[in-house]
Design an enzyme around this catalytic site. Structure first.
Site, PDB file in Angstrom:
ATOM      1  N   ASP A 102     -53.891-107.763  66.236  1.00  0.00           N
ATOM      2  CA  ASP A 102     -54.883-107.024  65.345  1.00  0.00           C
ATOM      3  C   ASP A 102     -56.149-107.772  65.521  1.00  0.00           C
ATOM      4  O   ASP A 102     -56.614-108.465  64.559  1.00  0.00           O
ATOM      5  CB  ASP A 102     -54.115-107.389  63.852  1.00  0.00           C
ATOM      6  CG  ASP A 102     -55.059-106.547  62.721  1.00  0.00           C
ATOM      7  OD1 ASP A 102     -55.601-105.619  63.159  1.00  0.00           O
ATOM      8  OD2 ASP A 102     -55.269-107.208  61.741  1.00  0.00           O
TER       9      ASP A 102
ATOM     10  N   HIS B 195     -51.049-118.632  57.036  1.00  0.00           N
ATOM     11  CA  HIS B 195     -51.944-117.934  57.474  1.00  0.00           C
ATOM     12  C   HIS B 195     -52.976-117.655  56.295  1.00  0.00           C
ATOM     13  O   HIS B 195     -54.194-117.818  56.098  1.00  0.00           O
ATOM     14  CB  HIS B 195     -51.752-116.745  58.292  1.00  0.00           C
ATOM     15  CG  HIS B 195     -52.997-115.720  58.478  1.00  0.00           C
ATOM     16  ND1 HIS B 195     -53.892-116.124  59.305  1.00  0.00           N
ATOM     17  CD2 HIS B 195     -53.167-114.718  57.962  1.00  0.00           C
ATOM     18  CE1 HIS B 195     -54.853-115.021  59.377  1.00  0.00           C
ATOM     19  NE2 HIS B 195     -54.412-114.077  58.418  1.00  0.00           N
TER      20      HIS B 195
ATOM     21  N   ARG C  26     -64.798-110.970  62.394  1.00  0.00           N
ATOM     22  CA  ARG C  26     -64.829-111.762  61.050  1.00  0.00           C
ATOM     23  C   ARG C  26     -66.102-111.530  60.408  1.00  0.00           C
ATOM     24  O   ARG C  26     -66.119-111.465  59.086  1.00  0.00           O
ATOM     25  CB  ARG C  26     -64.685-113.215  61.390  1.00  0.00           C
ATOM     26  CG  ARG C  26     -63.307-113.591  62.045  1.00  0.00           C
ATOM     27  CD  ARG C  26     -61.994-113.162  61.125  1.00  0.00           C
ATOM     28  NE  ARG C  26     -60.958-113.367  61.952  1.00  0.00           N
ATOM     29  CZ  ARG C  26     -59.516-113.050  61.269  1.00  0.00           C
ATOM     30  NH1 ARG C  26     -59.565-112.157  60.195  1.00  0.00           N
ATOM     31  NH2 ARG C  26     -58.450-113.201  62.041  1.00  0.00           N
TER      32      ARG C  26
ATOM     33  N   GLU D 146     -49.367-111.057  65.714  1.00  0.00           N
ATOM     34  CA  GLU D 146     -48.340-110.386  64.956  1.00  0.00           C
ATOM     35  C   GLU D 146     -47.283-109.975  65.496  1.00  0.00           C
ATOM     36  O   GLU D 146     -47.350-109.817  66.907  1.00  0.00           O
ATOM     37  CB  GLU D 146     -49.269-109.179  64.084  1.00  0.00           C
ATOM     38  CG  GLU D 146     -50.604-109.652  63.455  1.00  0.00           C
ATOM     39  CD  GLU D 146     -50.984-108.797  62.468  1.00  0.00           C
ATOM     40  OE1 GLU D 146     -50.171-107.807  61.925  1.00  0.00           O
ATOM     41  OE2 GLU D 146     -52.171-108.808  61.961  1.00  0.00           O
TER      42      GLU D 146
ATOM     43  N   THR E  34     -56.321-102.120  68.146  1.00  0.00           N
ATOM     44  CA  THR E  34     -55.167-102.910  67.937  1.00  0.00           C
ATOM     45  C   THR E  34     -54.444-102.521  68.802  1.00  0.00           C
ATOM     46  O   THR E  34     -53.916-101.682  69.412  1.00  0.00           O
ATOM     47  CB  THR E  34     -54.444-102.250  66.567  1.00  0.00           C
ATOM     48  OG1 THR E  34     -55.213-102.234  65.374  1.00  0.00           O
ATOM     49  CG2 THR E  34     -53.221-103.100  66.431  1.00  0.00           C
TER      50      THR E  34
ATOM     51  N   GLU F 286     -58.666-119.678  61.927  1.00  0.00           N
ATOM     52  CA  GLU F 286     -57.992-120.910  61.647  1.00  0.00           C
ATOM     53  C   GLU F 286     -57.992-121.896  62.602  1.00  0.00           C
ATOM     54  O   GLU F 286     -58.386-123.197  62.206  1.00  0.00           O
ATOM     55  CB  GLU F 286     -56.384-120.302  61.472  1.00  0.00           C
ATOM     56  CG  GLU F 286     -56.267-119.549  60.524  1.00  0.00           C
ATOM     57  CD  GLU F 286     -54.935-118.941  60.677  1.00  0.00           C
ATOM     58  OE1 GLU F 286     -53.613-119.582  59.967  1.00  0.00           O
ATOM     59  OE2 GLU F 286     -54.747-117.983  61.225  1.00  0.00           O
TER      60      GLU F 286
ATOM     61  N   GLU G 112     -55.475-111.785  66.423  1.00  0.00           N
ATOM     62  CA  GLU G 112     -54.359-111.975  65.227  1.00  0.00           C
ATOM     63  C   GLU G 112     -53.155-111.766  65.892  1.00  0.00           C
ATOM     64  O   GLU G 112     -52.670-110.742  66.421  1.00  0.00           O
ATOM     65  CB  GLU G 112     -54.637-111.230  63.965  1.00  0.00           C
ATOM     66  CG  GLU G 112     -55.775-111.720  63.242  1.00  0.00           C
ATOM     67  CD  GLU G 112     -55.851-111.009  61.799  1.00  0.00           C
ATOM     68  OE1 GLU G 112     -54.911-110.020  61.613  1.00  0.00           O
ATOM     69  OE2 GLU G 112     -56.581-111.767  60.928  1.00  0.00           O
TER      70      GLU G 112
ATOM     71  N   LYS H 228     -61.721-104.146  61.631  1.00  0.00           N
ATOM     72  CA  LYS H 228     -60.082-104.044  62.170  1.00  0.00           C
ATOM     73  C   LYS H 228     -60.004-102.713  62.960  1.00  0.00           C
ATOM     74  O   LYS H 228     -59.087-102.559  63.880  1.00  0.00           O
ATOM     75  CB  LYS H 228     -59.125-104.229  61.088  1.00  0.00           C
ATOM     76  CG  LYS H 228     -59.365-105.370  60.162  1.00  0.00           C
ATOM     77  CD  LYS H 228     -58.456-106.508  60.935  1.00  0.00           C
ATOM     78  CE  LYS H 228     -58.353-107.640  59.919  1.00  0.00           C
ATOM     79  NZ  LYS H 228     -57.401-108.612  60.122  1.00  0.00           N
TER      80      LYS H 228
ATOM     81  N   ASP I  98     -50.793-102.613  57.784  1.00  0.00           N
ATOM     82  CA  ASP I  98     -50.882-104.164  58.167  1.00  0.00           C
ATOM     83  C   ASP I  98     -50.551-105.327  57.058  1.00  0.00           C
ATOM     84  O   ASP I  98     -51.300-104.908  56.267  1.00  0.00           O
ATOM     85  CB  ASP I  98     -52.209-104.483  58.942  1.00  0.00           C
ATOM     86  CG  ASP I  98     -52.246-105.734  59.701  1.00  0.00           C
ATOM     87  OD1 ASP I  98     -51.077-106.061  60.294  1.00  0.00           O
ATOM     88  OD2 ASP I  98     -53.255-106.380  59.970  1.00  0.00           O
TER      89      ASP I  98
ATOM     90  N   GLN J 256     -66.031-108.264  58.714  1.00  0.00           N
ATOM     91  CA  GLN J 256     -65.210-108.051  57.571  1.00  0.00           C
ATOM     92  C   GLN J 256     -65.707-108.905  56.515  1.00  0.00           C
ATOM     93  O   GLN J 256     -65.648-108.374  55.595  1.00  0.00           O
ATOM     94  CB  GLN J 256     -63.793-109.000  58.221  1.00  0.00           C
ATOM     95  CG  GLN J 256     -62.779-108.780  57.159  1.00  0.00           C
ATOM     96  CD  GLN J 256     -61.575-109.597  57.569  1.00  0.00           C
ATOM     97  OE1 GLN J 256     -61.332-109.941  58.903  1.00  0.00           O
ATOM     98  NE2 GLN J 256     -60.287-109.206  56.970  1.00  0.00           N
TER      99      GLN J 256
END
Lengths: 389, 389
Positions: free
Chosen positions: B207, B111, B211, B178, B231, B332, B176, B227, B104, B214
């Site tokens: 993904d 971003h 948070r 992607e 996925t 974000e 996320e 993560k 990834d 993480q």
């Protein structure tokens, strides 16, 4: 007593019988057990073809019949019938597993502390998370190779104190002495004391690392090209059954981890390890010093709901003891290349040079029979060449 | 003109014909191409059984016959013969590839800058390496699931400003947005302009990220459990051949990357993307804004000598545009949960709640026919339950 002769100092007595995959002299590929300096072709010992006529032991593991097959192989090797055995030097050892996911941990307190002191001399050598969870990350499954596979010096972006990095072959190529654990059956959210239902066995593992590539690429998502070029494992998957007599109490953990990581049983492993660079022994240590056990690593890896599958592999992290001479990587031994070590041939090494050969060995019960050994995990560095393959 | 009717607004006109794998109503599993609201069973269209009677498209890709099979399927769909087509709602979409390695990336300038500002408000939002190489890491291949698979809220160690972390379900579950690229043929040290020999096609990729997990686990080896729980990818592998008309020039790179990362051809992709949370569109952006192209990512990933294999998957990294409304993740959009957004049903979201459904859509050529679309990549969050599986 087996009809196959076993030298007294062998890693592979009848009590061991690790699984492997070889190419036989007639080019067939199949699953074997190793005994002394021979392998037994399981297909010749009455084992069902679908379990042993395979390019990996994944199906054998997934079938749940591994322990039974090993027991039957042992009985066969001590019985009156004869099957096909081959001297080890006429077969070609292959990668024993088809690797699903590869996770690499970082679970030696001494290794993590040594690296922290070298890489972040001004801060606490350990991050706040280190004593609360077994830190780990995913590595590249497709780059796992079997012992004796040459390792090409990788290229990558390196700085020499400059802001701008240049694409060049690494000049800080290192080994990492690890033990790898092979998953035999599927599971998720596995408590530590259930780990023997999912861990099939263990191998020696060399997590080759390019320290200069790692230093530049590492933030904020961790190592990538510095590790993904090659990871070498030994050819023999030593079963957890064979290792069980050598499970011992792990070092005390302070603070006590969260309940999900707490085990009642002993999951450290009294396994002596050593590393040679060419003809010089550079490290002797013991796996029982690891702060986090493989049982806790498996628990953590699946605690979020992720599943493990047969063929998944996880590495213990570099095994370093507390004392000089017990460090499991050159970055520790040579202080990131600044204090080179002398080899027996009169040359010095900060990091590995082209042509260097790294050999790892490991055995449980070295002092007293039976010795449950792993054989060798070896790779030779070759210089970099380029080209689309 | 095909004998299968295709609605004018479909993602899947005859020019697209992406590959997928489905379970048919009779429980057979096989490879199909999608057209309009139907799938064509390739086995009924004269395609050799070994290429299409399979649980994944890996063999088809590895055979090198993908382009030929797609051309023959197109001719068949426009010819006089009839084969077996099934309405999309009577088949069950399966994961189209057996995933080897999953890498990834982190290649959107907007971003990476947004995250840097949120997570490290006092420093430069970008690390010094970011503009010199496409930063990436390995994810968990075994956790890649197909669209519509429920996603269980993961547990992990989280702190709430305390030193001591607690094991709990994440309260900062994010998506996320992607694009994922599927490798069709083996290679190493692949120059950017050779990438079409190795990239078979693309999918949408979510993904999922926790948070809070993480934040605690991330140092020094990057994301792991935050993560690795899931996925999600869309079911249709849109071929690079179908996407070729939409390749455009990438944003200028400053500084110019090292020569190994420089391409002569255009490898950005004009692909419109959007994300719904439940019934509310929260993001609209375009993939052409990515700083690093998928060609450069593939080059970098193999620059150290690592090989890619058919079935390997790599993610672009979260796709965020420059402006508000174009961010590809909730961290974000909501400034790490501190500025919740209002959904159309009157509720607010900092992060995802149990029962929430995230739907990603993407298409090239939205304005002008033919539209080459990806369909949907969807997952619904379900609450956490525990137990060994």
């Amino acid at each position: 007593m087996s009809w196959v002769p076993v030298p007294p100092e062998s890693d592979f007595p009848i009590e061991n019988l690790p699984f492997g995959v070889v190419r036989f002299p007639d080019s067939r590929v199949g699953v074997v057990v190793r005994i002394g300096d021979f392998v037994l072709d399981l297909a010749s010992a009455g084992i069902e073809p679908y379990l042993c006529e395979s390019e990996s032991i994944n199906l054998l593991m997934a079938s749940g019949k591994g322990p039974e097959v090993r027991r039957r192989a042992g009985e066969f090797l001590c019985g009156t019938e004869r099957g096909s055995i081959y001297p080890i030097d006429v077969v070609e050892c292959r990668l024993p597993i088809f690797v699903g996911d590869f996770v690499d941990f970082y679970s030696s307190l001494h290794h993590a502390s040594n690296l922290g002191r070298i890489l972040r001399p001004d801060g606490d050598p350990l991050y706040p998370n280190w004593r609360q969870l077994p830190v780990g990350y995913h590595g590249r499954a497709g780059s796992v190779v079997v012992s004796e596979t040459p390792v090409t010096r990788p290229q990558g972006l390196v700085t020499h104190g400059e802001e701008r990095a240049l694409f060049a072959a690494t000049s800080a190529l290192d080994f990492e002495l690890e033990v790898g654990f092979v998953i035999g059956s599927r599971g998720t959210q596995i408590p530590p004391d259930h780990c023997e239902h999912h861990v099939f066995g263990a191998v020696l593992l060399n997590d080759w690392s390019a320290r200069d590539i790692q230093a530049f690429e590492n933030q904020p998502l961790g190592p990538h090209l510095s590790k993904s070029f090659a990871t070498t494992i030994s050819p023999w998957v030593v079963t957890l059954d064979a290792l069980a007599p050598f499970l011992v109490k792990a070092p005390e953990q302070d603070p006590l981890p969260e309940p999900y990581l707490q085990a009642c049983r002993d999951w450290a492993l009294d396994l002596s390890l050593e590393v040679d660079v060419n003809d010089t022994c550079v490290t002797k240590t013991n796996f029982s010093t690891m702060y986090w056990t493989f049982a806790q690593q498996l628990t953590h890896m699946t605690a979020n709901g992720a599943h493990v599958r047969p063929g998944d592999l996880f590495g213990s992290g570099t095994v370093s003891g507390m004392s000089p001479g017990e460090e499991g990587s050159l970055i520790e031994i040579t202080r990131n290349g600044t204090a080179p070590i002398a080899l027996n041939d009169g040359t010095n090494r900060g990091y590995l040079e082209d042509g260097d050969e790294v050999t790892m060995r490991g055995a449980c019960g070295r002092e007293f029979a039976p010795r449950i050994g792993f054989g060798t995990c070896r790779g030779r560095i070759r210089g970099n060449t380029q080209g689309e393959g």
